[in-house]
Write a protein that holds these residues in place. Structure first.
Motif, short mmCIF file in Angstrom:
data_model
loop_
_atom_site.label_atom_id
_atom_site.label_comp_id
_atom_site.label_asym_id
_atom_site.label_seq_id
_atom_site.Cartn_x
_atom_site.Cartn_y
_atom_site.Cartn_z
N ALA A 1 -2.97 -0.06 -11.42
CA ALA A 1 -1.59 -0.15 -11.65
C ALA A 1 -1.18 1.18 -11.50
N VAL A 2 -1.63 2.26 -11.31
CA VAL A 2 -1.18 3.44 -10.67
C VAL A 2 -2.13 4.00 -9.63
N ALA A 3 -1.55 4.36 -8.37
CA ALA A 3 -2.39 4.70 -7.35
C ALA A 3 -2.93 5.98 -7.10
N CYS A 4 -2.64 6.96 -7.88
CA CYS A 4 -2.94 8.22 -7.94
C CYS A 4 -3.56 8.44 -9.17
N ALA A 5 -4.71 9.54 -8.95
CA ALA A 5 -5.64 9.94 -10.08
C ALA A 5 -4.58 10.87 -10.96
N ASP B 1 1.34 10.09 1.59
CA ASP B 1 2.21 11.23 1.06
C ASP B 1 3.21 10.83 -0.01
N CYS B 2 3.11 9.59 -0.77
CA CYS B 2 4.13 9.25 -1.35
C CYS B 2 4.23 10.38 -2.64
N ALA B 3 5.41 10.86 -2.83
CA ALA B 3 5.89 11.72 -3.75
C ALA B 3 6.75 11.41 -5.04
N LEU B 4 6.61 9.92 -5.38
CA LEU B 4 7.56 9.46 -6.29
C LEU B 4 7.20 10.07 -7.56
N CYS B 5 5.91 10.53 -7.76
CA CYS B 5 5.53 11.03 -9.01
C CYS B 5 5.31 12.57 -8.67
N PRO B 6 6.01 13.47 -9.04
CA PRO B 6 5.83 14.89 -8.65
C PRO B 6 4.50 15.37 -9.48
N ARG B 7 4.23 15.01 -10.65
CA ARG B 7 3.09 15.72 -11.36
C ARG B 7 1.85 15.20 -10.51
N LEU B 8 1.84 13.90 -10.22
CA LEU B 8 0.63 13.40 -9.70
C LEU B 8 0.50 13.95 -8.17
N ALA B 9 1.53 14.06 -7.32
CA ALA B 9 1.54 14.68 -6.08
C ALA B 9 0.93 16.09 -6.23
N ALA C 1 -5.44 11.18 -2.50
CA ALA C 1 -4.16 10.63 -1.89
C ALA C 1 -4.07 9.09 -2.84
N PRO C 2 -3.19 8.39 -2.71
CA PRO C 2 -2.78 7.45 -3.34
C PRO C 2 -3.97 6.23 -2.80
N VAL C 3 -4.64 5.91 -3.69
CA VAL C 3 -5.73 4.91 -3.31
C VAL C 3 -5.26 3.48 -2.78
N HIS D 1 5.72 3.28 -14.30
CA HIS D 1 6.87 2.65 -13.88
C HIS D 1 7.10 2.75 -12.05
N ASN D 2 7.08 4.04 -11.79
CA ASN D 2 7.34 4.41 -10.41
C ASN D 2 6.18 3.71 -9.41
N CYS D 3 5.15 3.28 -9.98
CA CYS D 3 4.21 2.79 -9.17
C CYS D 3 4.13 1.13 -9.34
N ARG D 4 4.84 0.54 -10.16
CA ARG D 4 4.82 -0.79 -10.38
C ARG D 4 5.57 -1.62 -9.02
N SER D 5 6.27 -1.29 -8.48
CA SER D 5 6.81 -1.87 -6.98
C SER D 5 5.87 -1.93 -6.24
N PHE D 6 4.78 -1.18 -5.99
CA PHE D 6 3.82 -1.31 -5.08
C PHE D 6 2.89 -2.54 -5.61
N LEU D 7 2.59 -2.46 -6.98
CA LEU D 7 1.79 -3.39 -7.40
C LEU D 7 2.49 -4.93 -7.15
N THR E 1 0.83 -1.46 0.00
CA THR E 1 -0.17 -0.08 -0.02
C THR E 1 0.81 1.35 -0.22
N PRO E 2 0.78 2.07 -0.82
CA PRO E 2 1.62 3.27 -1.04
C PRO E 2 1.37 4.31 0.13
N PRO E 3 2.44 4.97 0.83
CA PRO E 3 2.12 5.80 1.70
C PRO E 3 1.15 7.01 1.14
N TYR F 1 -0.92 17.29 -8.42
CA TYR F 1 -2.34 17.07 -8.76
C TYR F 1 -3.44 16.87 -7.69
N ARG F 2 -2.79 16.05 -6.72
CA ARG F 2 -3.53 15.65 -5.55
C ARG F 2 -3.65 16.69 -4.72
N THR F 3 -2.51 17.53 -4.52
CA THR F 3 -2.65 18.84 -3.60
C THR F 3 -3.78 19.87 -4.38
S1 SF4 Z 1 1.27 6.96 -8.61
FE1 SF4 Z 1 2.19 5.56 -7.21
S2 SF4 Z 1 4.30 5.94 -7.26
FE2 SF4 Z 1 3.42 7.71 -8.01
S3 SF4 Z 1 3.07 9.33 -6.40
FE3 SF4 Z 1 1.33 7.75 -6.40
S4 SF4 Z 1 1.52 6.17 -4.92
FE4 SF4 Z 1 3.51 7.15 -5.58
#
Ligand code: SF4
Length: 211
Positions: A105-109, A14-22, A38-40, A121-127, A10-12, A24-26
């Motif tokens: 496959a990707v936890a953030c909208a 506040d996961c910030a691995l994807c700056p664009r998606l982080a 937040a990451p779902v 690619h960034n979210c693959r390790s979580f999956l 489960t991603p944290p 967008y969440r903000t």
């Molecule tokens: S999509 Fe996945 S890897 Fe990217 S910020 Fe969200 S939880 Fe982190």
């Protein structure tokens, strides 16, 4: 289905691995403070035999409710079909689907429902961690080509050996069966790319691998 349990992978929040998606969440948090934004996290538990992998949370669906495939038309289509097959029942809080594990496959909208390559690619390790923590897993249903690729890479398969095709079942080296389906998005259902009969057939075919 224990939707509040933190499953491995489960991603944290506040996961910030994807700056664009982080970012967008903000942005969405400022607009809709009552939404999840937040990451779902995945929905399900470690005893699941069937995992369903979507693309990414819908902005007004899972990104709002915090539960995959809850709150939008795609979710209604998915859970409605699972209910027809006896795999899910509606509850006051959402859906109960024992034996199932539902994730993306990707936890953030992503803006426009389109994650970028680096974000996939960034979210693959979580999956990968999520699927690895399902010892009874028999089948993974991939909803769309992005989910298909993510699921194969997550379990260590080689992409060129397995081409995406609706209703096609791939036996992966681990023994898990990957079942492809077009995503049950409103776009695909409205255009007729995916009909209810097509979707039901792909999901129903997984039952043969349940035992
Ligand atoms: S999509 Fe996945 S890897 Fe990217 S910020 Fe969200 S939880 Fe982190």
């Amino acid at each position: 289905m224990t939707d509040e349990t933190l499953h491995p992978g489960t991603p944290p929040k506040d996961c910030a691995l994807c700056p664009r998606l982080a970012a967008y969440r903000t942005e969405q948090m400022a607009r809709h403070s009552g939404w999840w934004n937040a990451p779902v996290p995945p929905l399900g538990d470690a005893s699941a035999w069937l995992a369903i992998v979507g693309l990414a949370p819908g902005l007004k669906g899972a990104n709002r409710t915090g539960k995959p495939f809850h709150g939008d038309e795609a979710g209604k289509m998915l859970f409605g079909m699972l209910a027809e097959l006896g795999l899910a029942t509606e509850t006051p809080d959402g859906w109960d689907a024992p034996g199932l594990f539902i994730t993306n496959a990707v936890a953030c909208a992503p803006p426009g429902n389109l994650p970028e390559t680096a974000e996939k690619h960034n979210c693959r390790s979580f999956l990968a961690e999520q699927l690895a923590a399902l010892p009874a897993l028999k089948v993974v249903v991939a909803l769309g080509e992005t989910a298909h690729q993510a699921a194969i890479k997550a379990v260590g398969g080689k992409l060129p050996k397995y081409r995406f095709g609706h209703g096609v079942a791939h036996k992966l080296p681990s023994g898990v069966v990957l079942m492809d389906s077009y995503h049950c998005s409103r776009l695909n259902t409205n255009t007729g790319l995916l009909t209810p009969d097509m979707f039901k057939a792909a999901l129903e075919a997984t039952l043969a691998y349940r035992a």
